[in-house]
Design a protein around this motif. Structure first.
Motif, PDB file in Angstrom:
ATOM      1  N   ILE A 147       0.847  -1.196   0.000  1.00  0.00           N
ATOM      2  CA  ILE A 147       0.000   0.000   0.000  1.00  0.00           C
ATOM      3  C   ILE A 147       0.880   1.243   0.000  1.00  0.00           C
ATOM      4  N   ARG A 148       0.596   2.153  -0.921  1.00  0.00           N
ATOM      5  CA  ARG A 148       1.293   3.439  -0.941  1.00  0.00           C
ATOM      6  C   ARG A 148       0.576   4.415  -0.029  1.00  0.00           C
ATOM      7  N   LEU A 149       1.337   5.174   0.745  1.00  0.00           N
ATOM      8  CA  LEU A 149       0.794   6.117   1.716  1.00  0.00           C
ATOM      9  C   LEU A 149       1.103   7.547   1.292  1.00  0.00           C
ATOM     10  N   GLN A 150       0.075   8.374   1.175  1.00  0.00           N
ATOM     11  CA  GLN A 150       0.245   9.808   0.915  1.00  0.00           C
ATOM     12  C   GLN A 150      -0.784  10.544   1.776  1.00  0.00           C
ATOM     13  N   CYS A 151      -0.350  11.610   2.427  1.00  0.00           N
ATOM     14  CA  CYS A 151      -1.308  12.379   3.225  1.00  0.00           C
ATOM     15  C   CYS A 151      -1.067  13.870   3.032  1.00  0.00           C
ATOM     16  N   GLY A 152      -2.069  14.660   3.415  1.00  0.00           N
ATOM     17  CA  GLY A 152      -1.937  16.104   3.359  1.00  0.00           C
ATOM     18  C   GLY A 152      -0.847  16.597   4.292  1.00  0.00           C
ATOM     19  N   VAL A 153      -0.276  17.727   3.950  1.00  0.00           N
ATOM     20  CA  VAL A 153       0.762  18.351   4.772  1.00  0.00           C
ATOM     21  C   VAL A 153       0.144  19.538   5.498  1.00  0.00           C
ATOM     22  N   PRO A 154       0.153  19.538   6.827  1.00  0.00           N
ATOM     23  CA  PRO A 154      -0.441  20.652   7.568  1.00  0.00           C
ATOM     24  C   PRO A 154       0.134  21.996   7.115  1.00  0.00           C
ATOM     25  N   GLY A 155      -0.756  22.938   6.868  1.00  0.00           N
ATOM     26  CA  GLY A 155      -0.339  24.262   6.438  1.00  0.00           C
ATOM     27  C   GLY A 155      -0.311  24.456   4.941  1.00  0.00           C
ATOM     28  N   LEU A 156      -0.469  23.351   4.165  1.00  0.00           N
ATOM     29  CA  LEU A 156      -0.513  23.446   2.709  1.00  0.00           C
ATOM     30  C   LEU A 156      -1.918  23.125   2.222  1.00  0.00           C
ATOM     31  N   ALA A 157      -2.393  23.902   1.265  1.00  0.00           N
ATOM     32  CA  ALA A 157      -3.773  23.756   0.807  1.00  0.00           C
ATOM     33  C   ALA A 157      -4.002  22.461   0.039  1.00  0.00           C
ATOM     34  N   SER A 158      -2.973  21.984  -0.668  1.00  0.00           N
ATOM     35  CA  SER A 158      -3.109  20.742  -1.424  1.00  0.00           C
ATOM     36  C   SER A 158      -1.755  20.059  -1.480  1.00  0.00           C
ATOM     37  N   THR A 159      -1.784  18.749  -1.697  1.00  0.00           N
ATOM     38  CA  THR A 159      -0.558  17.961  -1.712  1.00  0.00           C
ATOM     39  C   THR A 159      -0.677  16.879  -2.781  1.00  0.00           C
ATOM     40  N   TYR A 160       0.419  16.635  -3.501  1.00  0.00           N
ATOM     41  CA  TYR A 160       0.432  15.565  -4.495  1.00  0.00           C
ATOM     42  C   TYR A 160      -0.038  14.245  -3.867  1.00  0.00           C
ATOM     43  N   GLY A 161      -0.857  13.513  -4.615  1.00  0.00           N
ATOM     44  CA  GLY A 161      -1.268  12.177  -4.209  1.00  0.00           C
ATOM     45  C   GLY A 161      -2.486  12.126  -3.319  1.00  0.00           C
TER      46      GLY A 161
END
Length: 403
Positions: A147-161
């Motif tokens: 399983i590939r894991l990608q999550c939002g980064v606090p403080g950024l409106a959008s994140t790849y993946g």
């Protein structure tokens, strides 16, 4: 011998844009090849229709290697994503034809199966760590072992993946490129926390992967690799842009976390130094952007000499035609590692009926003659092309950055 009498370029957008080449022979045999280049689809469609199709008419479809060399060397201007994607489409279609004439699935023509199926990894993503872990648990329940894991980064409106709430993830999201803001510092803080939470929730037996997507310098990537070592990642993907290939040696000096790279590669020459220096563990070149089955098999054979395994790109910007071709090759070669899987939308699968099937964390290409996939041209015509671009990244001070 089947003689090529026609080749049609089909551009369609069932959920997203795809370019498909359909080759027709005098005995009625047809073959299909994927020619999709995300965000530059029409460039490949024109290259095929205006420059390649006229050169195919009258040729023996069985002469796959000769036609490949003719299209590669004969153009003089070699390589590049547009050229190699167009060549790949022809190559896939010819392997499809050869399999149909022989009455065999393509993997049998490549030497037969080396395994029972191709292990795949799914994409778990979410706005928060908790959301991503929940998605990973759902993937595990569906049988995924990687399983590939990608999550939002606090403080950024959008994140790849990371998909919008309630939607499947599709990176090409605007009729002009959308602009995202990026912070390496924030990102490097959150990813180890994500892996710690996922490993605790999923236990030791699930393979965990992560896509850096070219956004770090080599020493930053080395720091991330070292921080993730306690959680035993299967790989970190594209940790730094591959134009400076010595950067991967620097990463290797500082971490034992496995490294995967190559989804944007289009020839063996892009991968040669990285493989021979053993700076990577997985080569992610894909059948549609790296010259088709014929050329990707060469890349895999070189990689096998250095104990580098394949991990082919398999996002939704590859049509089911390319997925089928990747699975036939992956089933046959000795150094298959893993196959990315982003399931296509039902509307896409309707346009591209296929024989490959998922079970227990693996895909099998099926035993239909050829590639086992086709395009419903009448249905494809009901989904006209829609211009769509990939996003771009800028640092918080406005500097353009790798997305």
């Amino acid at each position: 011998m089947p003689i090529i009498t026609e080749a049609r370029v089909v551009v369609t957008s069932p959920g997203r844009n795809f370019v498909t080449l359909k080759v027709v022979c005098d005995d009625g045999t047809t073959g299909v090849g994927d020619a999709t280049l995300n965000g530059r689809e029409l460039a490949v469609a024109s290259y095929l229709a205006d420059h390649i199709v006229p050169c195919l008419i009258g040729r023996d479809a069985h002469r796959i290697e000769d036609i490949w060399q003719y299209l590669y060397k004969g153009a003089y201007w070699r390589r590049g994503p547009v050229t190699m994607t167009a060549i790949a489409a022809v190559d896939m279609a010819l392997w499809d034809i050869k399999g149909k004439v022989a009455g065999l699935p393509v993997y049998q023509l490549l030497g037969g199966a080396s395994r029972d199926g191709c292990m795949v990894y799914g994409h778990a993503n979410g706005a928060t760590i908790a959301d991503t872990v929940d998605a990973a648990l759902r993937h595990r329940a569906e049988g995924y072992r990687a399983i590939r894991l990608q999550c939002g980064v606090p403080g950024l409106a959008s994140t790849y993946g990371v998909a919008r709430p309630g939607e499947a993830y599709e990176p090409a999201d605007g009729t002009l490129p959308t602009e995202s803001v990026w912070s390496t510092e924030r990102y490097l803080r959150i990813v180890p926390e994500l892996f710690a939470a996922a490993r605790e929730a999923l236990g030791p037996d699930i393979h965990l992967l992560h896509d850096v997507h070219h956004r770090l310098t080599p020493i930053e990537a080395a720091r991330l690799g070292r921080d993730l070592e306690p959680y035993r990642p299967f790989w970190i993907e594209d940790p730094t842009p591959a134009e400076n290939q010595d950067g991967f040696r620097l990463i290797r000096q500082h971490t034992t976390t496995p490294i995967a790279v190559g989804e944007v590669f289009n020839s063996i020459w892009d991968a040669k130094a990285l493989i021979e220096s053993q700076s990577i563990d997985y080569i992610r070149a894909t059948v549609v952007h790296a010259g088709g089955i014929t050329h990707l098999r060469r890349i895999a054979a070189l990689a096998d000499l250095y104990q580098v395994r394949t991990g082919c790109h398999g996002a939704t910007d590859l049509s089911p035609v390319a997925m089928a071709a990747a699975l036939h090759l992956g089933l046959a070669i000795p150094n298959f590692g893993i196959q990315e899987l982003m399931p296509h939308l039902p509307v896409t699968q309707a346009v591209f009926p296929h024989a490959y099937r998922y079970a227990d964390g693996s895909l099998h290409p099926g035993d239909a003659p050829g590639l086992g996939v086709d395009i419903d041209e009448a249905l494809a015509a009901t989904h006209p092309y829609v211009r769509a671009y990939l996003p771009v990244n800028r640092l918080e001070d406005g500097t353009l950055w790798s997305w």
